[in-house]
Design a protein around this motif. Structure first.
Motif, PDB file in Angstrom:
ATOM      1  N   ASP A 232       0.817  -1.219   0.000  1.00 33.37           N
ATOM      2  CA  ASP A 232       0.000   0.000   0.000  1.00 33.37           C
ATOM      3  C   ASP A 232       0.851   1.271   0.000  1.00 33.37           C
ATOM      4  O   ASP A 232       0.331   2.359  -0.253  1.00 33.37           O
ATOM      5  CB  ASP A 232      -0.974   0.009   1.185  1.00 33.37           C
ATOM      6  N   HIS A 233       2.142   1.148   0.257  1.00 32.02           N
ATOM      7  CA  HIS A 233       3.036   2.315   0.204  1.00 32.02           C
ATOM      8  C   HIS A 233       3.645   2.501  -1.190  1.00 32.02           C
ATOM      9  O   HIS A 233       4.397   3.450  -1.416  1.00 32.02           O
ATOM     10  CB  HIS A 233       4.162   2.165   1.235  1.00 32.02           C
ATOM     11  N   LEU A 234       3.354   1.586  -2.101  1.00 35.20           N
ATOM     12  CA  LEU A 234       3.851   1.672  -3.466  1.00 35.20           C
ATOM     13  C   LEU A 234       2.717   2.124  -4.392  1.00 35.20           C
ATOM     14  O   LEU A 234       1.646   1.495  -4.405  1.00 35.20           O
ATOM     15  CB  LEU A 234       4.370   0.310  -3.951  1.00 35.20           C
ATOM     16  N   ASP A 235       2.948   3.192  -5.146  1.00 34.66           N
ATOM     17  CA  ASP A 235       1.978   3.608  -6.158  1.00 34.66           C
ATOM     18  C   ASP A 235       2.258   2.791  -7.416  1.00 34.66           C
ATOM     19  O   ASP A 235       2.984   3.219  -8.319  1.00 34.66           O
ATOM     20  CB  ASP A 235       2.097   5.115  -6.438  1.00 34.66           C
ATOM     21  N   ILE A 236       1.675   1.610  -7.458  1.00 37.28           N
ATOM     22  CA  ILE A 236       1.992   0.655  -8.516  1.00 37.28           C
ATOM     23  C   ILE A 236       1.633   1.173  -9.912  1.00 37.28           C
ATOM     24  O   ILE A 236       2.427   1.005 -10.851  1.00 37.28           O
ATOM     25  CB  ILE A 236       1.327  -0.702  -8.212  1.00 37.28           C
ATOM     26  N   PRO A 237       0.486   1.827 -10.092  1.00 39.15           N
ATOM     27  CA  PRO A 237       0.198   2.372 -11.435  1.00 39.15           C
ATOM     28  C   PRO A 237       1.260   3.361 -11.908  1.00 39.15           C
ATOM     29  O   PRO A 237       1.639   3.360 -13.090  1.00 39.15           O
ATOM     30  CB  PRO A 237      -1.159   3.056 -11.246  1.00 39.15           C
ATOM     31  N   VAL A 238       1.771   4.204 -11.006  1.00 39.92           N
ATOM     32  CA  VAL A 238       2.819   5.155 -11.380  1.00 39.92           C
ATOM     33  C   VAL A 238       4.102   4.417 -11.742  1.00 39.92           C
ATOM     34  O   VAL A 238       4.759   4.738 -12.743  1.00 39.92           O
ATOM     35  CB  VAL A 238       3.082   6.157 -10.235  1.00 39.92           C
ATOM     36  N   LEU A 239       4.461   3.417 -10.954  1.00 37.76           N
ATOM     37  CA  LEU A 239       5.666   2.641 -11.243  1.00 37.76           C
ATOM     38  C   LEU A 239       5.559   1.978 -12.619  1.00 37.76           C
ATOM     39  O   LEU A 239       6.499   2.036 -13.428  1.00 37.76           O
ATOM     40  CB  LEU A 239       5.878   1.578 -10.167  1.00 37.76           C
ATOM     41  N   GLU A 240       4.438   1.370 -12.884  1.00 33.78           N
ATOM     42  CA  GLU A 240       4.279   0.668 -14.152  1.00 33.78           C
ATOM     43  C   GLU A 240       4.201   1.635 -15.327  1.00 33.78           C
ATOM     44  O   GLU A 240       4.708   1.347 -16.417  1.00 33.78           O
ATOM     45  CB  GLU A 240       3.047  -0.226 -14.075  1.00 33.78           C
ATOM     46  N   GLN A 241       3.587   2.788 -15.090  1.00 34.42           N
ATOM     47  CA  GLN A 241       3.508   3.798 -16.142  1.00 34.42           C
ATOM     48  C   GLN A 241       4.894   4.284 -16.550  1.00 34.42           C
ATOM     49  O   GLN A 241       5.156   4.566 -17.724  1.00 34.42           O
ATOM     50  CB  GLN A 241       2.655   4.973 -15.673  1.00 34.42           C
TER      51      GLN A 241
END
Length: 355
Positions: A70-79
């Motif tokens: 929950d501390h990782l913004d996964i959509p931003v990382l993948e984008q």
């Protein structure tokens, strides 16, 4: 290669020094400037990895040596094309043993309760399923709730039934606010009111799964025994909250040496896969031998004789309460407790069982 790593990660040098320069930083205060020219970022749950942190960086890999994401913004990382990895299950055994230890500290008589005691487990992932296994070794009755998985060895019931039936409830869910089954404030005034007044509540998952104000009112009404390793507004913890809680610890339920080392191992393996290196190191080679308490005697006898030596949970409670100043736990003191925490060993290291 430049690697930015949380200063509290275990065995970072052992796993990553061969790949380049490691810059250790305080995870809670990492900034975009710190990570701007880094190739890889290694964090724990205290670091919010989001647009603000990595937008203008050259980071190619983010590894979090933690169960949750929950501390990782996964959509931003993948984008941004950043490969990410977490360490699901790395400290599951440690958390399961923490819960058992906490229950036996709060009510030592539970060691002889057998199936007259019902443990309810909310969330049957890595931690919850391991806890169920360990609880059954003690002869306890176990029921579980998880709308996402089916664990055949565990009797699964609806959430409302678990609230009514359990003599103790242990929470092991991620923090989610969306979807069909959000966990944010899952334990609120309504759900707490459905629990038996004498039932113990244990939260070692995420603080905001339990609504703090509702919990305060519930304890004032029922005198419920509660164990908290996580807090809704952590690291800001009010003294009046601590005063009401039976047992408090500073977010260290998973802080075993094995759990920490296993978490770093898992992101090391993912790092090697990302960059094309051969993952040839194993955390087990770095663990010292420790006292062997488990022998031919049965599990309950060993726990009666040596549980405090294996893990003195009361010491963690006292240390957190000692961090209060002017009615509040100081963030620096809270973080220092976690940074300098003497990692305990899992039962298996002492010759005992594991799930």
């Amino acid at each position: 290669m430049k690697i930015i790593a949380d200063e509290n990660l275990a065995f970072t040098d052992y796993f990553f020094a061969e790949f380049g320069d490691i810059n250790a930083r305080a995870g809670r205060t990492l900034t975009a400037v710190d990570v701007n020219d880094a190739d890889a970022l290694l964090v724990r749950s205290v670091t919010q990895v989001n647009q603000n942190l990595i937008a203008h960086s050259q980071i190619k890999f983010v590894g979090s040596a933690t169960i949750g994401t929950d501390h990782l913004d996964i959509p931003v990382l993948e984008q941004q094309g950043v490969t990410w990895s977490n360490a699901a299950g790395c400290n599951a055994q440690a958390v399961a043993e923490y819960v058992i230890t906490a229950l036996l500290y709060v009510r030592p008589q539970l060691l002889d309760a057998n199936d007259t005691f019902t443990l309810g487990i909310v969330g049957l992932g890595n931690v919850g399923s391991r806890l169920a296994f360990m609880a059954k070794l003690l002869g306890w009755n176990v029921i579980g709730y998880d709308p996402f998985v089916q664990r055949d060895p565990i009797e699964q019931v609806e959430f409302t039934e678990l609230l009514k039936q359990a003599d103790a409830i242990s929470i092991h869910v991620p923090l989610t606010k969306d979807g069909e089954h959000p966990t944010y404030h899952l334990f609120n005034a309504d759900s707490l009111s459905q629990m038996q007044p004498q039932a113990i509540l244990i939260n070692s998952a995420r603080g905001a799964v339990v609504e703090e104000q509702a919990l305060i009112q519930d304890i004032q009404k029922t005198q419920r025994q509660v164990v908290l390793d996580v807090f809704e507004h952590e690291p800001v913890i009010q003294e009046n909250v601590l005063d009401l809680i039976t047992l408090v610890t500073p977010h260290i339920a998973g802080y075993s040496l094995e759990g920490k080392a296993r978490g770093t191992q898992m992101i090391y393996d993912a790092f090697c896969q990302k960059f094309g290196f051969i993952a040839h190191k194993k955390f087990e080679t770095q663990l010292p031998i420790c006292a062997q308490y488990f022998d031919q005697a049965d599990l309950k006898t060993i726990l009666k004789q040596h549980l405090t030596e294996i893990y003195d949970i009361q010491c963690d409670d006292a240390n957190l309460r000692a961090c209060v100043k002017d009615g509040i736990v100081e963030q620096k003191a809270f973080d220092y407790l976690r940074k300098t925490y003497p990692l305990r060993r899992e039962w298996a290291a002492h010759g005992g069982p594991k799930a």
